[in-house]
Design a protein around this motif. Sequence first.
Motif, PDB file in Angstrom:
ATOM      1  N   ASP A  92       0.182  14.084  -8.948  1.00 25.66           N
ATOM      2  CA  ASP A  92      -1.172  14.633  -8.816  1.00 25.66           C
ATOM      3  C   ASP A  92      -2.280  13.583  -8.775  1.00 25.66           C
ATOM      4  O   ASP A  92      -3.459  13.933  -8.826  1.00 25.66           O
ATOM      5  CB  ASP A  92      -1.442  15.654  -9.910  1.00 25.66           C
ATOM      6  CG  ASP A  92      -1.324  15.086 -11.315  1.00 25.66           C
ATOM      7  OD1 ASP A  92      -1.101  13.870 -11.449  1.00 25.66           O
ATOM      8  OD2 ASP A  92      -1.456  15.862 -12.277  1.00 25.66           O
ATOM      9  N   SER A  93      -1.907  12.313  -8.668  1.00 28.79           N
ATOM     10  CA  SER A  93      -2.928  11.270  -8.564  1.00 28.79           C
ATOM     11  C   SER A  93      -2.305  10.001  -7.999  1.00 28.79           C
ATOM     12  O   SER A  93      -1.082   9.833  -8.032  1.00 28.79           O
ATOM     13  CB  SER A  93      -3.520  10.977  -9.952  1.00 28.79           C
ATOM     14  OG  SER A  93      -2.570  10.299 -10.761  1.00 28.79           O
ATOM     15  N   PRO A  94      -3.142   9.106  -7.502  1.00 25.73           N
ATOM     16  CA  PRO A  94      -2.612   7.815  -7.044  1.00 25.73           C
ATOM     17  C   PRO A  94      -1.870   7.075  -8.160  1.00 25.73           C
ATOM     18  O   PRO A  94      -0.858   6.417  -7.901  1.00 25.73           O
ATOM     19  CB  PRO A  94      -3.866   7.049  -6.606  1.00 25.73           C
ATOM     20  CG  PRO A  94      -4.831   8.120  -6.209  1.00 25.73           C
ATOM     21  CD  PRO A  94      -4.577   9.246  -7.187  1.00 25.73           C
ATOM     22  N   GLN A  95      -2.351   7.184  -9.384  1.00 22.05           N
ATOM     23  CA  GLN A  95      -1.685   6.523 -10.506  1.00 22.05           C
ATOM     24  C   GLN A  95      -0.279   7.078 -10.716  1.00 22.05           C
ATOM     25  O   GLN A  95       0.656   6.330 -11.001  1.00 22.05           O
ATOM     26  CB  GLN A  95      -2.502   6.666 -11.796  1.00 22.05           C
ATOM     27  CG  GLN A  95      -1.901   5.899 -12.961  1.00 22.05           C
ATOM     28  CD  GLN A  95      -1.835   4.395 -12.712  1.00 22.05           C
ATOM     29  OE1 GLN A  95      -2.827   3.786 -12.323  1.00 22.05           O
ATOM     30  NE2 GLN A  95      -0.688   3.787 -12.923  1.00 22.05           N
ATOM     31  N   HIS A  96      -0.108   8.385 -10.539  1.00 20.62           N
ATOM     32  CA  HIS A  96       1.227   8.981 -10.687  1.00 20.62           C
ATOM     33  C   HIS A  96       2.169   8.513  -9.582  1.00 20.62           C
ATOM     34  O   HIS A  96       3.366   8.327  -9.835  1.00 20.62           O
ATOM     35  CB  HIS A  96       1.150  10.499 -10.729  1.00 20.62           C
ATOM     36  CG  HIS A  96       0.624  11.017 -12.031  1.00 20.62           C
ATOM     37  ND1 HIS A  96      -0.062  12.193 -12.135  1.00 20.62           N
ATOM     38  CD2 HIS A  96       0.686  10.506 -13.287  1.00 20.62           C
ATOM     39  CE1 HIS A  96      -0.412  12.391 -13.391  1.00 20.62           C
ATOM     40  NE2 HIS A  96       0.026  11.375 -14.111  1.00 20.62           N
ATOM     41  N   LEU A  97       1.649   8.318  -8.380  1.00 22.03           N
ATOM     42  CA  LEU A  97       2.487   7.773  -7.301  1.00 22.03           C
ATOM     43  C   LEU A  97       2.926   6.355  -7.653  1.00 22.03           C
ATOM     44  O   LEU A  97       4.092   5.999  -7.492  1.00 22.03           O
ATOM     45  CB  LEU A  97       1.732   7.776  -5.975  1.00 22.03           C
ATOM     46  CG  LEU A  97       1.454   9.133  -5.346  1.00 22.03           C
ATOM     47  CD1 LEU A  97       0.559   8.968  -4.126  1.00 22.03           C
ATOM     48  CD2 LEU A  97       2.737   9.855  -4.996  1.00 22.03           C
ATOM     49  N   GLN A  98       1.990   5.567  -8.140  1.00 23.07           N
ATOM     50  CA  GLN A  98       2.313   4.195  -8.532  1.00 23.07           C
ATOM     51  C   GLN A  98       3.326   4.197  -9.676  1.00 23.07           C
ATOM     52  O   GLN A  98       4.298   3.439  -9.655  1.00 23.07           O
ATOM     53  CB  GLN A  98       1.042   3.460  -8.943  1.00 23.07           C
ATOM     54  CG  GLN A  98       1.273   2.002  -9.276  1.00 23.07           C
ATOM     55  CD  GLN A  98      -0.026   1.296  -9.612  1.00 23.07           C
ATOM     56  OE1 GLN A  98      -1.119   1.837  -9.490  1.00 23.07           O
ATOM     57  NE2 GLN A  98       0.088   0.063 -10.033  1.00 23.07           N
ATOM     58  N   ASP A  99       3.122   5.066 -10.664  1.00 25.29           N
ATOM     59  CA  ASP A  99       4.049   5.158 -11.790  1.00 25.29           C
ATOM     60  C   ASP A  99       5.441   5.560 -11.331  1.00 25.29           C
ATOM     61  O   ASP A  99       6.439   5.074 -11.869  1.00 25.29           O
ATOM     62  CB  ASP A  99       3.551   6.163 -12.833  1.00 25.29           C
ATOM     63  CG  ASP A  99       2.335   5.666 -13.595  1.00 25.29           C
ATOM     64  OD1 ASP A  99       2.019   4.460 -13.518  1.00 25.29           O
ATOM     65  OD2 ASP A  99       1.686   6.503 -14.262  1.00 25.29           O
ATOM     66  N   LEU A 100       5.513   6.435 -10.353  1.00 25.64           N
ATOM     67  CA  LEU A 100       6.805   6.854  -9.810  1.00 25.64           C
ATOM     68  C   LEU A 100       7.593   5.649  -9.324  1.00 25.64           C
ATOM     69  O   LEU A 100       8.800   5.547  -9.569  1.00 25.64           O
ATOM     70  CB  LEU A 100       6.601   7.869  -8.683  1.00 25.64           C
ATOM     71  CG  LEU A 100       7.825   8.368  -7.959  1.00 25.64           C
ATOM     72  CD1 LEU A 100       8.780   9.086  -8.910  1.00 25.64           C
ATOM     73  CD2 LEU A 100       7.426   9.294  -6.833  1.00 25.64           C
ATOM     74  N   LEU A 159       0.854  -1.174   0.000  1.00 27.41           N
ATOM     75  CA  LEU A 159       0.000   0.000   0.000  1.00 27.41           C
ATOM     76  C   LEU A 159       0.894   1.229   0.000  1.00 27.41           C
ATOM     77  O   LEU A 159       1.798   1.335   0.837  1.00 27.41           O
ATOM     78  CB  LEU A 159      -0.912  -0.003   1.229  1.00 27.41           C
ATOM     79  CG  LEU A 159      -1.859   1.172   1.346  1.00 27.41           C
ATOM     80  CD1 LEU A 159      -3.241   0.687   1.782  1.00 27.41           C
ATOM     81  CD2 LEU A 159      -1.342   2.203   2.331  1.00 27.41           C
ATOM     82  N   LEU A 160       0.660   2.145  -0.933  1.00 26.78           N
ATOM     83  CA  LEU A 160       1.402   3.401  -1.004  1.00 26.78           C
ATOM     84  C   LEU A 160       0.564   4.491  -0.375  1.00 26.78           C
ATOM     85  O   LEU A 160      -0.646   4.556  -0.601  1.00 26.78           O
ATOM     86  CB  LEU A 160       1.667   3.799  -2.458  1.00 26.78           C
ATOM     87  CG  LEU A 160       2.278   2.775  -3.381  1.00 26.78           C
ATOM     88  CD1 LEU A 160       2.397   3.357  -4.784  1.00 26.78           C
ATOM     89  CD2 LEU A 160       3.620   2.341  -2.863  1.00 26.78           C
ATOM     90  N   ALA A 161       1.201   5.367   0.397  1.00 25.25           N
ATOM     91  CA  ALA A 161       0.470   6.475   1.003  1.00 25.25           C
ATOM     92  C   ALA A 161       1.344   7.720   1.031  1.00 25.25           C
ATOM     93  O   ALA A 161       2.536   7.647   1.310  1.00 25.25           O
ATOM     94  CB  ALA A 161       0.032   6.120   2.419  1.00 25.25           C
ATOM     95  N   ARG A 162       0.702   8.835   0.728  1.00 21.81           N
ATOM     96  CA  ARG A 162       1.384  10.126   0.828  1.00 21.81           C
ATOM     97  C   ARG A 162       0.555  10.998   1.757  1.00 21.81           C
ATOM     98  O   ARG A 162      -0.660  11.053   1.650  1.00 21.81           O
ATOM     99  CB  ARG A 162       1.476  10.791  -0.537  1.00 21.81           C
ATOM    100  CG  ARG A 162       2.091  12.186  -0.453  1.00 21.81           C
ATOM    101  CD  ARG A 162       2.134  12.883  -1.772  1.00 21.81           C
ATOM    102  NE  ARG A 162       0.798  12.966  -2.359  1.00 21.81           N
ATOM    103  CZ  ARG A 162       0.582  13.283  -3.624  1.00 21.81           C
ATOM    104  NH1 ARG A 162       1.577  13.534  -4.430  1.00 21.81           N
ATOM    105  NH2 ARG A 162      -0.660  13.341  -4.084  1.00 21.81           N
TER     106      ARG A 162
END
Length: 131
Positions: free
Chosen positions: A115-123, A58-61
């Motif tokens: 700017d989105s959960p998808q961008h965090l995942q892509d990172l 799980l990723l969280a910011r």
Amino acid sequence: RDAFFAQVAQEMSHRVSLDEAQIIQLLNEREAEGSTAFSPFIAVPHIIMPGEGEFHLLLARCHTGIAFSDEAPEVKAVFVIFGTADTRHLHLKALAAIAQIVRSKAFKERWMQADSPQHLQDLLLLSPRKR
């Protein structure tokens, strides 16, 4: 941290073989052994679950930060790992990948600007690292 662990438990109880109370208990027990904050910016709480064949990340910011310890009072990037004992190798691979990715000079800035959960995942998925 308690409020964050409660949110994690609520989200993950539908995906893993544990209920919310069990997740919170295991996260707190692990944290009591020693803080899972790797730096003032990053924490990697992790638990070993009963059963077989489960592994979840799980990723969280948190823009305002989560108080994990006195040394890490404003953690903004959290990678929560759930795994069963038989998936320990995946746990270690995930830790190694996270360690490589967060060492990048641009990681903090890119993490905070996503700017989105998808961008965090892509990172995570698209960052260069040795495999």
